[in-house]
Design a protein around this motif. Structure first.
Motif, PDB file in Angstrom:
ATOM      1  N   SER A 125       2.584   4.751   0.637  1.00 35.80           N
ATOM      2  CA  SER A 125       2.551   5.366   1.825  1.00 35.80           C
ATOM      3  C   SER A 125       3.906   6.391   2.098  1.00 35.80           C
ATOM      4  N   HIS A 137      -3.988  -7.339   6.877  1.00 33.72           N
ATOM      5  CA  HIS A 137      -3.192  -6.000   6.871  1.00 33.72           C
ATOM      6  C   HIS A 137      -2.011  -6.571   7.794  1.00 33.72           C
ATOM      7  N   VAL A 170       0.900  -1.162  -0.001  1.00 35.88           N
ATOM      8  CA  VAL A 170      -0.075   0.004  -0.009  1.00 35.88           C
ATOM      9  C   VAL A 170       0.845   1.272   0.025  1.00 35.88           C
ATOM     10  N   GLU A 204       2.554  -0.872   4.770  1.00 36.92           N
ATOM     11  CA  GLU A 204       1.499  -1.858   5.000  1.00 36.92           C
ATOM     12  C   GLU A 204       1.404  -2.569   3.793  1.00 36.92           C
ATOM     13  N   THR A 215      -0.958  -5.831   1.896  1.00 38.34           N
ATOM     14  CA  THR A 215      -2.222  -6.678   2.197  1.00 38.34           C
ATOM     15  C   THR A 215      -2.386  -7.738   1.384  1.00 38.34           C
TER      16      THR A 215
END
Length: 262
Positions: free
Chosen positions: A90, A109, A88, A97, A99
């Motif tokens: 960021s 997660h 993810v 993260e 997932t």
């Protein structure tokens, strides 16, 4: 891989390292002497100092960009392809993260602090034959330095209920130690990043210490996490990905600093 050979003090030590804050040390100043030596900085000198910082930053940026790996390393891409996890985005954050979706209709997660992981010792320090053995306090502090905090939140897609697992990861051994397991009625309660939600999660009952649970329950929860991809391969990935992302963030930090001092 999960380890329950670790003593409870490992969890306490790692949490203490995560939350500790150092108070600033104050130095007494001789006000009379200081008043006799006022500081005078001309505009020219102030500008030179900014230019000096900017030049050093420019050199650092050039060096880091030259050595920077633009594409995702093959080992990281291989992990994503094999496990079904995905990163993810960021940018500008220490927290990373990843997932994944499971065949049972769950979303997994995994959160970890890349700066904390990047600073973990990669090899155990060996004592010199003539060096004194570490004290109990030094041994306790060293134990905390070997662990990084990893948070795993599993969300059931059907009703959005969730369980959050606070883990301690030993990068050297590729092992995880479960600190606590906390059920939530909604994914929002478990994942929301607002300050209010963070406080609410701190106030929630997190259950007894994991090591105090029934042995069979401990083993079943560990097996559950391993079936969701929380294993030695993940630990290796976290170490490699943290170095990759931390380097990207460092380069952006240098560029932002350089922009200010230009």
């Amino acid at each position: 891989m999960f380890s329950r050979v670790l003593v409870r003090s490992a969890a306490v030590a790692a949490r203490s390292a995560r939350t500790a804050r150092c108070a600033p040390m104050l130095r007494s100043v001789n006000l009379q002497a200081a008043s006799l030596r006022p500081l005078h900085f001309s505009a020219v000198r102030l500008n030179k100092q900014c230019q000096k910082v900017a030049q050093v930053l420019e050199s650092e940026v050039a060096l880091e960009v030259e050595e920077d790996v633009q594409d995702l390393p093959e080992s990281l891409q291989s992990f994503f392809d094999k496990t079904g996890f995905s990163a993810v985005a960021s940018p500008g954050k220490n927290m990373a993260e990843i997932t994944s979706k499971t065949a049972r209709g769950e979303t997994v997660h995994v959160f970890f602090d890349v700066a904390q992981v990047s600073n973990l010792p990669l090899e155990s320090a060996e004592l010199d034959g003539e060096a004194a053995a570490p004290s109990e306090e030094e041994e306790f502090d060293g134990m905390a330095d070997n662990f990084a905090n990893v948070n795993v939140v599993v969300v059931k897609d059907s009703d959005q209920s969730a369980v959050s697992f606070e883990l301690l990861m030993n990068l050297q051994e590729g092992t995880f130690f479960v600190d606590s397991a906390t059920p939530y009625s909604s994914a929002k309660a478990a994942l929301d990043e607002t300050a209010e939600s963070e406080v609410s999660r701190e106030l929630v009952y997190h259950g007894p210490p994991f090591s105090n649970l029934d042995e069979e329950l401990q083993e079943s929860l560990e097996a559950y996490l391993e079936s969701r991809g929380i294993n030695e391969e993940l630990a290796t990935f976290i170490g490699t990905y943290s170095e990759f992302k931390e380097n990207k963030e460092y380069i952006n930090w240098l560029k932002n600093m350089k922009t200010f001092f230009n």
